[in-house]
Design a protein around this motif. Structure first.
Motif, PDB file in Angstrom:
ATOM      1  N   LEU A 196       0.826  -1.206   0.000  1.00 38.35           N
ATOM      2  CA  LEU A 196       0.000   0.000   0.000  1.00 38.35           C
ATOM      3  C   LEU A 196       0.864   1.261   0.000  1.00 38.35           C
ATOM      4  N   LEU A 197       1.943   1.227   0.758  1.00 38.90           N
ATOM      5  CA  LEU A 197       2.814   2.396   0.848  1.00 38.90           C
ATOM      6  C   LEU A 197       3.507   2.665  -0.484  1.00 38.90           C
ATOM      7  N   ILE A 198       3.967   1.626  -1.143  1.00 40.29           N
ATOM      8  CA  ILE A 198       4.606   1.798  -2.451  1.00 40.29           C
ATOM      9  C   ILE A 198       3.592   2.326  -3.459  1.00 40.29           C
ATOM     10  N   PHE A 199       2.360   1.814  -3.380  1.00 40.31           N
ATOM     11  CA  PHE A 199       1.295   2.322  -4.262  1.00 40.31           C
ATOM     12  C   PHE A 199       1.043   3.800  -3.996  1.00 40.31           C
ATOM     13  N   ALA A 200       0.990   4.180  -2.721  1.00 39.62           N
ATOM     14  CA  ALA A 200       0.752   5.583  -2.369  1.00 39.62           C
ATOM     15  C   ALA A 200       1.884   6.472  -2.872  1.00 39.62           C
ATOM     16  N   ALA A 201       3.133   5.999  -2.745  1.00 40.02           N
ATOM     17  CA  ALA A 201       4.280   6.792  -3.200  1.00 40.02           C
ATOM     18  C   ALA A 201       4.252   6.988  -4.714  1.00 40.02           C
ATOM     19  N   SER A 202       3.951   5.910  -5.448  1.00 42.46           N
ATOM     20  CA  SER A 202       3.901   6.008  -6.905  1.00 42.46           C
ATOM     21  C   SER A 202       2.769   6.931  -7.348  1.00 42.46           C
ATOM     22  N   LEU A 203       1.620   6.800  -6.708  1.00 40.25           N
ATOM     23  CA  LEU A 203       0.472   7.632  -7.061  1.00 40.25           C
ATOM     24  C   LEU A 203       0.740   9.101  -6.763  1.00 40.25           C
ATOM     25  N   HIS A 204       1.370   9.361  -5.626  1.00 39.84           N
ATOM     26  CA  HIS A 204       1.634  10.749  -5.232  1.00 39.84           C
ATOM     27  C   HIS A 204       2.583  11.440  -6.198  1.00 39.84           C
ATOM     28  N   ARG A 205       3.649  10.762  -6.591  1.00 41.69           N
ATOM     29  CA  ARG A 205       4.622  11.430  -7.457  1.00 41.69           C
ATOM     30  C   ARG A 205       4.085  11.615  -8.873  1.00 41.69           C
ATOM     31  N   LYS A 206       3.165  10.771  -9.309  1.00 40.95           N
ATOM     32  CA  LYS A 206       2.604  10.932 -10.653  1.00 40.95           C
ATOM     33  C   LYS A 206       1.536  12.026 -10.686  1.00 40.95           C
ATOM     34  N   LEU A 207       0.838  12.207  -9.560  1.00 36.74           N
ATOM     35  CA  LEU A 207      -0.222  13.225  -9.498  1.00 36.74           C
ATOM     36  C   LEU A 207       0.119  14.279  -8.457  1.00 36.74           C
ATOM     37  N   PRO A 246      -3.236  17.039  -5.830  1.00 34.40           N
ATOM     38  CA  PRO A 246      -3.267  16.313  -4.552  1.00 34.40           C
ATOM     39  C   PRO A 246      -4.648  15.776  -4.181  1.00 34.40           C
ATOM     40  N   ARG A 247      -5.699  16.535  -4.482  1.00 33.56           N
ATOM     41  CA  ARG A 247      -7.039  16.038  -4.140  1.00 33.56           C
ATOM     42  C   ARG A 247      -7.372  14.776  -4.912  1.00 33.56           C
ATOM     43  N   LEU A 248      -6.986  14.767  -6.179  1.00 34.26           N
ATOM     44  CA  LEU A 248      -7.273  13.618  -7.027  1.00 34.26           C
ATOM     45  C   LEU A 248      -6.508  12.384  -6.559  1.00 34.26           C
ATOM     46  N   SER A 249      -5.224  12.560  -6.253  1.00 36.34           N
ATOM     47  CA  SER A 249      -4.427  11.421  -5.773  1.00 36.34           C
ATOM     48  C   SER A 249      -4.963  10.900  -4.445  1.00 36.34           C
ATOM     49  N   GLN A 250      -5.390  11.814  -3.568  1.00 44.52           N
ATOM     50  CA  GLN A 250      -5.970  11.400  -2.284  1.00 44.52           C
ATOM     51  C   GLN A 250      -7.243  10.582  -2.514  1.00 44.52           C
ATOM     52  N   SER A 251      -8.096  11.024  -3.435  1.00 44.82           N
ATOM     53  CA  SER A 251      -9.355  10.324  -3.691  1.00 44.82           C
ATOM     54  C   SER A 251      -9.113   8.955  -4.307  1.00 44.82           C
ATOM     55  N   ILE A 252      -8.165   8.876  -5.252  1.00 45.53           N
ATOM     56  CA  ILE A 252      -7.870   7.582  -5.880  1.00 45.53           C
ATOM     57  C   ILE A 252      -7.296   6.615  -4.854  1.00 45.53           C
ATOM     58  N   PHE A 253      -6.410   7.116  -3.981  1.00 44.88           N
ATOM     59  CA  PHE A 253      -5.841   6.229  -2.964  1.00 44.88           C
ATOM     60  C   PHE A 253      -6.923   5.754  -1.999  1.00 44.88           C
ATOM     61  N   GLU A 268      -5.414  19.936 -16.453  1.00 45.50           N
ATOM     62  CA  GLU A 268      -4.082  20.241 -16.981  1.00 45.50           C
ATOM     63  C   GLU A 268      -3.042  19.307 -16.389  1.00 45.50           C
ATOM     64  N   ALA A 269      -3.146  19.045 -15.086  1.00 47.06           N
ATOM     65  CA  ALA A 269      -2.202  18.132 -14.427  1.00 47.06           C
ATOM     66  C   ALA A 269      -2.360  16.717 -14.964  1.00 47.06           C
ATOM     67  N   VAL A 270      -3.608  16.294 -15.219  1.00 42.99           N
ATOM     68  CA  VAL A 270      -3.836  14.945 -15.736  1.00 42.99           C
ATOM     69  C   VAL A 270      -3.337  14.828 -17.172  1.00 42.99           C
ATOM     70  N   SER A 271      -3.541  15.858 -17.966  1.00 38.85           N
ATOM     71  CA  SER A 271      -3.088  15.799 -19.358  1.00 38.85           C
ATOM     72  C   SER A 271      -1.568  15.716 -19.454  1.00 38.85           C
ATOM     73  N   SER A 272      -0.858  16.217 -18.434  1.00 39.59           N
ATOM     74  CA  SER A 272       0.606  16.129 -18.460  1.00 39.59           C
ATOM     75  C   SER A 272       1.093  14.694 -18.316  1.00 39.59           C
ATOM     76  N   LEU A 273       0.221  13.785 -17.871  1.00 36.06           N
ATOM     77  CA  LEU A 273       0.598  12.373 -17.813  1.00 36.06           C
ATOM     78  C   LEU A 273       0.782  11.798 -19.209  1.00 36.06           C
ATOM     79  N   PHE A 274       0.109  12.393 -20.186  1.00 35.14           N
ATOM     80  CA  PHE A 274       0.210  11.929 -21.574  1.00 35.14           C
ATOM     81  C   PHE A 274       1.308  12.728 -22.271  1.00 35.14           C
ATOM     82  N   ARG A 275       2.518  12.277 -22.090  1.00 38.20           N
ATOM     83  CA  ARG A 275       3.653  12.993 -22.660  1.00 38.20           C
ATOM     84  C   ARG A 275       3.614  12.906 -24.183  1.00 38.20           C
TER      85      ARG A 275
END
Length: 936
Positions: A794-805, A809-816, A852-859
């Protein structure tokens, strides 16, 4: 089908179910002429009675006929129901009986009777029955919703593919029980669908029924739905698996395909037809780990030859994470799927479709984000995940084996009957051992002034600090070979050998905090290493000159006789004068109390219990300390009396008789307490015997040589069980501390779980400190490893999710939070493998400010990536086309006018969906589902 210019095959002929219902006839079989029978149960019984009566009259007229005719007439007296004469009619009757029962039961009772929940759909259930017709066996499945869906979007994730494709709620699917599960014969599929349609019509049910047809890869269906006495809906679906026509890759061509189903000719396409349109696009981010070109900065590698670039180490996603020093974790978030939904809009021309195709994805009404989770996060099988938890599990196995010998050398020497190549006893080569020792005792490491952000339960864990020498040894041991007892023994022997070298050469121990005290909350091995570090420092000081410390200058008083020299003064004691002379009292430098480890304290306690007088023995044990303090006080105050020492050292034993401030007047008036005034008082005796010597000239209270040798002896003769118990406590604690350093955005649920992990470790590992039976502890420790693994994942998942989003922060918190609630049922403590089939499919809505933050995931694709894939669809997002496009076209018409109006004048504005087309696919795959409503 794949190369046919027509997308869908011609509609299969269906029986005129409305006509047979009006005439009161059901055909016995599709091929023979239909036989008349009564549709009413009462009429059927009357017909059977009339037939029976006629047979009796015939029997009287034909008295004397042969015996065979008499037996035939006797059979007629059994009142056989000739309305179910053929096998096909019996098949229809069986379907009808099942459907009537399902209708009567309802959703609630069907769930009690064993209806199964459809995987990944919380509100959808399915009940199944098998039927036989001739030599074929069919399975009829009824899908129903637990509760009414209400006015929800058909793009809802809880919508079944059949519901989405044809716009239905409850539905039936009937198919043969075969390897493919589809009907390959057109007459058979028509006959099967006709049977279900007649049965449902007799039941008065409006359930839609579907039959899979053609090759399984086409996912083709035909279906029908009775919508009362006026309308009938027919369904058809098929797929193009390759060579999709170019015009069908774009919205304009798909719109024309829909119009072609009800517009008479292509020349009429220019006519404005109001078509409802809705679209759902699914994008997927590029895989983070599979593109080697993205691991190196293109600008940084321009000046590097190609041969050097190829040798550059590939950067891992977790290189800057706390656990990266020990292992590299697979990224639990493989990517993201973004769903962009355009709500229902009305268009009249095909050219408007081209505008929608060229529009930006930011124009979509809603965005939904879903993380693509790695399979190892879903699979809870023990051993599938490699991390601290898996290695701690191996360490627990070593603990179970540690009771087999008294000395660690026994595991190293007793290998005559064992194969060194086996993983259970494998030991890495000497080069690996040298590398580990170099890392532990490297000169670059130096002393560690570690300051840990200690958890509130961390002090209850009796282990070494994570940055200390023994903790680093434990962490290396986790990854040394496969952490078996033999590998640990080899590593420990080399470790102690290096420590002895540091002692003999008076070299300071690395990774040990500079302190003059011993942490009794740590494990005993760490306490011993602290004692040894202090002894080495004292040993080094003994080799230096024994002159006094220049910083502590000894002062002399001009009023004192020349022979009485003050030594070892730390400064004047405020407002205190000596009793015998009008001089200020000086506080001396004193020796620290003798350092003792936990086992030394226990030895003194046991000795006190053996003597029987703990108080008296305590005074005796404190004699050396008290004598040292008195000698130092005499040296700092040459004219001092015993009463002066008591006033400074133990003010409670001096009863002052001065009014106000008893220390300001001279001579001070007062007396010793009764305890100090007793005859033969030990303190006075020690005072009389103590010489006037400053600390620099006294014998040290700590015999560094003797205590250092005792530490070395303890480490060399340590029993395997004692070593493994302390290693487990330290390894668990150090691993948790490392994970706790992870930056994961401050997710509250994750922080709570980390606190719970510390509390669980404290309660479980506490048993190791009580010398409990190892066999009793093994099960608890393995369950602790299982809990540790869940939280580590769970912690590794949280770390990966946090750095990608990190910018959302609200979105990453909700997904987690969504994933945490999904994963929570998996967090059992059983030692058995727990695997769940349910997949994580929850999508989180993206706010307008987060797009805008989500679209930056699509490099944007690089130049080398662009040529790999030829873009053939619109609606690009940063150069990426959707992996799936889903479209719904529909046309509505009022019942009161138009082609679908009733012959009887209806005063209503109600609308009916006359045509509906669902399209799903990509440039290489297209699936189309069509539903058409007709007036019977």
């Amino acid at each position: 089908m794949g190369t046919s210019p027509s997308l869908l095959p011609p509609p299969l002929p269906l029986p005129p179910t409305d006509l047979t219902r009006k005439e009161g006839r059901l055909p016995r079989d599709p091929t023979p002429q239909p036989t008349s029978f009564s549709t009413s149960p009462a009429e059927g019984i009357a017909d059977a009675a009339m037939a029976s009566t006629s047979s009796k009259h015939t029997k009287h007229r034909r008295i004397g006929e042969d015996e065979e005719e008499e037996e035939a007439e006797e059979e007629l007296e059994r009142f056989d129901d000739f309305t179910i004469a053929s096998s096909w009619e019996r098949f229809i009757s069986e379907i009808e009986a099942i459907c009537r029962q399902w209708l009567a039961d309802g959703a609630k009772i069907l769930m009690q009777k064993g209806a199964e929940s459809v995987l990944s759909f919380e509100n959808l259930y399915m009940i199944k029955r098998e039927l036989k017709h001739g030599k074929r066996v069919y399975a009829m499945e009824y899908y129903f919703m637990k509760s009414a869906k209400g006015k929800c979007s058909y793009w809802d994730d809880d919508t079944h593919n059949t519901q989405l494709s044809f716009g239905v709620d409850d539905f039936l699917i009937i198919a043969p029980l075969s390897a493919s599960g589809v009907v390959l014969d057109d007459p058979e599929s028509t006959k099967l669908l006709s049977s279900v349609a007649i049965a449902l019509s007799n039941c008065g049910s409006n359930w839609p029924a579907f039959v899979p047809v053609h090759d399984p890869s086409r996912k083709a269906y035909i279906g029908i739905q009775n919508m009362g006495t006026v309308f009938t809906r027919r369904f058809e679906a098929d797929r193009i698996g390759s060579q999709v026509p170019i015009r069908l890759m774009h919205l304009e061509g798909l719109h024309e395909l829909f119009l072609s189903k009800f517009v008479l000719s292509s020349t009429d396409f220019s006519a404005k037809v109001k078509v409802n349109f809705s679209m759902k696009l699914t994008y997927r981010t590029p895989d983070y780990d599979y593109d080697p070109e993205e691991t190196l900065d293109s600008e940084a590698t321009e000046s590097i030859p190609e041969s050097e670039v190829a040798r550059q180490p590939r950067k891992q996603w977790d290189d800057d994470c706390p656990w990266a020093e020990w292992y590299s974790a697979e990224d639990p978030v493989k990517g993201f799927e973004l769903t962009a939904i355009w709500g229902e809009k009305m268009f009249e021309e095909s050219l408007e479709m081209a505008e929608v195709e060229n529009a930006s994805s930011f124009d979509a009404d809603s965005w939904l984000l879903h993380p693509v989770v790695s399979p190892y996060m879903v699979d809870d099988s023990i051993g599938k995940f490699v991390g601290f938890a898996s290695q701690l599990h191996l360490l627990v196995n070593a603990l179970e084996s540690s009771g087999e010998a008294q000395f660690l050398e026994d595991f190293v020497a007793d290998n005559s009957g064992q194969d060194n190549s086996k993983s259970s006893v494998a030991v890495p080569p000497p080069t690996v051992i040298d590398r580990v020792m170099k890392d532990l005792f490297s000169d670059e490491v130096g002393n560690s002034n570690y300051v840990e952000a200690e958890n509130k339960y961390g002090r209850a864990l009796k282990g070494a600090p994570s940055d200390s020498l023994f903790a680093q040894f434990c962490l290396h041991a986790l990854w040394f070979g496969n952490c078996n007892i033999r590998a640990i023994s080899v590593l420990w022997i080399d470790f102690v050998r290096e420590i002895r070298w540091c002692w003999e050469e008076s070299e300071q121990l690395p990774r040990m905090k500079n302190t003059s005290s011993i942490d009794l909350c740590a494990c005993l091995i760490h306490q011993k290493l602290q004692m040894l570090a202090i002894c080495i420092e004292r040993k080094k000081s003994l080799n230096r000159e024994k002159d006094a410390d220049p910083a502590h200058k000894e002062g002399t008083s001009n009023s004192m006789p020349p022979k009485k020299i003050r030594k070892g003064s730390a400064g004047v004691v405020p407002s205190m004068m000596l009793i015998s002379s009008f001089q200020e009292m000086h506080a001396p430098y004193t020796q620290d109390a003798p350092l003792m480890t936990e086992d030394m304290h226990e030895e003194r306690l046991h000795a006190a219990e053996a003597f029987g007088s703990a108080v008296g023995l305590s005074g005796q044990l404190e004699r050396d300390i008290l004598s040292s303090d008195m000698s130092a006080f005499k040296a700092a105050n040459p004219d001092a009396a015993f009463e002066d020492f008591i006033r400074w050292h133990s003010p409670g034993d001096w009863v002052s008789e001065n009014k106000g401030d008893g220390n300001s007047a001279w001579p001070p008036k007062g007396r010793l307490s009764q305890r100090m005034s007793e005859h033969g008082n030990m303190w006075r005796k020690i005072w009389n015997d103590a010489p006037a010597l400053p600390v620099s000239e006294q014998k040290s209270l700590l015999d560094s040589i003797r205590e250092g040798e005792k530490v070395i002896h303890y480490l060399e003769t340590l029993r395997p069980l004692q070593l493994l118990e302390q290693m487990i406590c330290t390894a668990f604690k150090s691993s948790a501390v490392i994970l706790n350093k992870t930056t994961y955005g401050g997710f509250k649920l994750m922080k709570t779980k980390m606190d719970q992990l510390y509390a669980t470790m404290a309660s479980t590992l506490k048993s190791l400190q009580g010398n409990s039976d190892t066999s009793d502890l093994a099960g608890d420790l393995k369950r602790l490893c299982q809990v540790f693994e869940h939280i580590e994942k769970l912690l590794i998942f949280a770390a990966s999710l946090h750095r990608k989003l990190i910018d959302a922060p609200r979105l990453s918190q909700s997904i987690f939070t969504d994933y945490f609630n999904y994963y929570l049922p998996k967090m059992g403590t059983s030692l058995e493998s727990i695997c769940f089939e349910k997949e994580f499919t929850i999508k989180e809505k993206v706010g307008m400010l987060e797009r805008e933050a989500v679209s930056s995931l699509f490099r944007p694709p690089t130049a080398n990536q662009s040529w790999r894939k030829v873009l053939s669809m619109g609606n690009l997002l940063n150069g990426h086309e959707p992996i799936q496009r889903e479209i719904v076209f529909s046309v509505l018409e009022k019942l009161s006018n138009g082609h679908y109006s009733s012959p009887t004048l209806l005063c209503t504005d109600e609308q009916i969906e006359t045509h509906r087309m669902y399209i799903s696919g990509t440039s290489n795959d297209l699936w189309v589902a069509l539903s058409v409503t007709s007036w019977d």
